[in-house]
Write an enzyme that holds these catalytic residues in place. Structure first.
Site, PDB file in Angstrom:
ATOM      1  N   HIS A   3       0.797  -1.220   0.000  1.00  9.71           N
ATOM      2  CA  HIS A   3       0.000   0.000   0.000  1.00  9.71           C
ATOM      3  C   HIS A   3       0.836   1.280   0.000  1.00  9.71           C
ATOM      4  CE1 HIS A   3      -3.609  -2.294   0.609  1.00  9.71           C
ATOM      5  NE2 HIS A   3      -3.208  -2.765   1.767  1.00  9.71           N
TER       6      HIS A   3
ATOM      7  N   GLU B  13      -5.180 -12.526   7.810  1.00 15.13           N
ATOM      8  CA  GLU B  13      -6.092 -11.388   7.728  1.00 15.13           C
ATOM      9  C   GLU B  13      -7.428 -11.729   7.066  1.00 15.13           C
ATOM     10  OE1 GLU B  13      -4.028  -8.269   5.650  1.00 15.13           O
ATOM     11  OE2 GLU B  13      -3.034  -9.664   4.291  1.00 15.13           O
TER      12      GLU B  13
ATOM     13  N   ASP C 245      -7.652  -5.426   8.273  1.00  9.79           N
ATOM     14  CA  ASP C 245      -8.263  -6.250   7.237  1.00  9.79           C
ATOM     15  C   ASP C 245      -9.099  -7.365   7.853  1.00  9.79           C
ATOM     16  OD1 ASP C 245      -7.586  -5.078   4.789  1.00  9.79           O
ATOM     17  OD2 ASP C 245      -5.597  -5.965   4.812  1.00  9.79           O
TER      18      ASP C 245
END
Length: 256
Positions: A45, A150, A176
């Site tokens: 990210h 996650e 997440d």
């Protein structure tokens, strides 16, 4: 390599910071002097280029703040590339089954234990003459393989994932996971707490380290640390800057 992060994690919680805002290598020494053990450099990210990640990782080694890179996925090529250019381990997201965990683990280990490519130069160890065999013997135990738990599927398979040889750390991506459980940002929800307990228990059964990131509330984070989670992402530099900047402005403008 003396006093590695792998050694420290066996005896105490170790705290890291995600580096998103900082584009220069100064962050490594800053984190060292703040008492942090490791840095989280994000290729999933984060905005940093590969060159910036490489330079920051090498600065982390010099400062004694272990650089780990969160990959975009489990693809072998990028894992080999970051491990050849300064990273002392990888954090791989979306590992939902033991087969994916085994694939990741093999990319972190040199043959015959895995498929990690042997680079021409190993910058983590400096530039003095050294055989590839010696470099592999040193880097092997010090390189950390962390897989991210996650999803509901990953929690359901956590015992099998924890049993995979070569995986060192089970790292819960708490944000997440709350979304995957249908309870966004509810870090204290009973189902979320039960998932964290399942990860901690599986890690203990199989002699692995466990940890988490994404939990901003310090009280909730301490609750998870008390479960035995030692690999703790304390936050990211962007959030820490904003919190500090707001607190400073408030202190200068508000009168009691």
């Amino acid at each position: 390599m003396a006093d590695t992060l792998a050694d420290r994690l066996r005896t105490r919680p170790c705290f890291g910071v995600s580096c998103r805002l900082t584009r220069t290598t100064d962050i490594a020494a800053m984190l060292r002097d703040c008492g942090y053990d490791w840095m989280f450099l994000d290729l999933e990210h984060g905005p940093l280029s590969f060159d910036q990640i490489t330079q920051t990782a090498l600065a982390g080694i010099e400062a004694g703040v272990t650089p780990l890179v969160r990959m975009a996925d489990a693809a072998p090529g990028p894992i080999h590339r970051v491990l050849s250019n300064g990273a002392m381990g990888v954090i791989v997201p979306h590992v939902d089954d033991p087969e994916t965990a085994a694939l990741v683990a093999r990319q972190c280990r040199f043959p015959p234990h895995g498929d990690r490519s042997v680079p021409g130069i190993v910058p983590q160890l400096g530039y003095a003459p050294r055989s590839f065999a010696d470099a592999a013997d040193i880097l092997g135990p010090a390189t950390l393989c962390a897989v991210m738990i996650e999803s509901r599927a990953a929690v359901g398979a956590v015992d099998e994932i924890a049993a995979v040889e070569g995986v060192d750390i089970l790292f819960v991506g708490a944000s997440d996971l709350t979304f995957q459980l249908g309870k966004p940002s509810a870090y204290d929800d009973p189902e979320m707490v039960a998932a964290m307990q399942a990860v901690a228990a599986a890690s203990q059964r199989h002699g692995k380290i466990c940890g988490f990131g994404g939990v901003a509330d310090a009280g909730m984070a301490r609750r998870y640390i008390d479960m035995g989670m030692r690999f703790v992402l304390a936050g990211n530099d962007q959030t820490m800057f904003l919190q500090g900047a707001r607190a400073r402005l408030k202190a200068l403008t508000e009168r009691g």
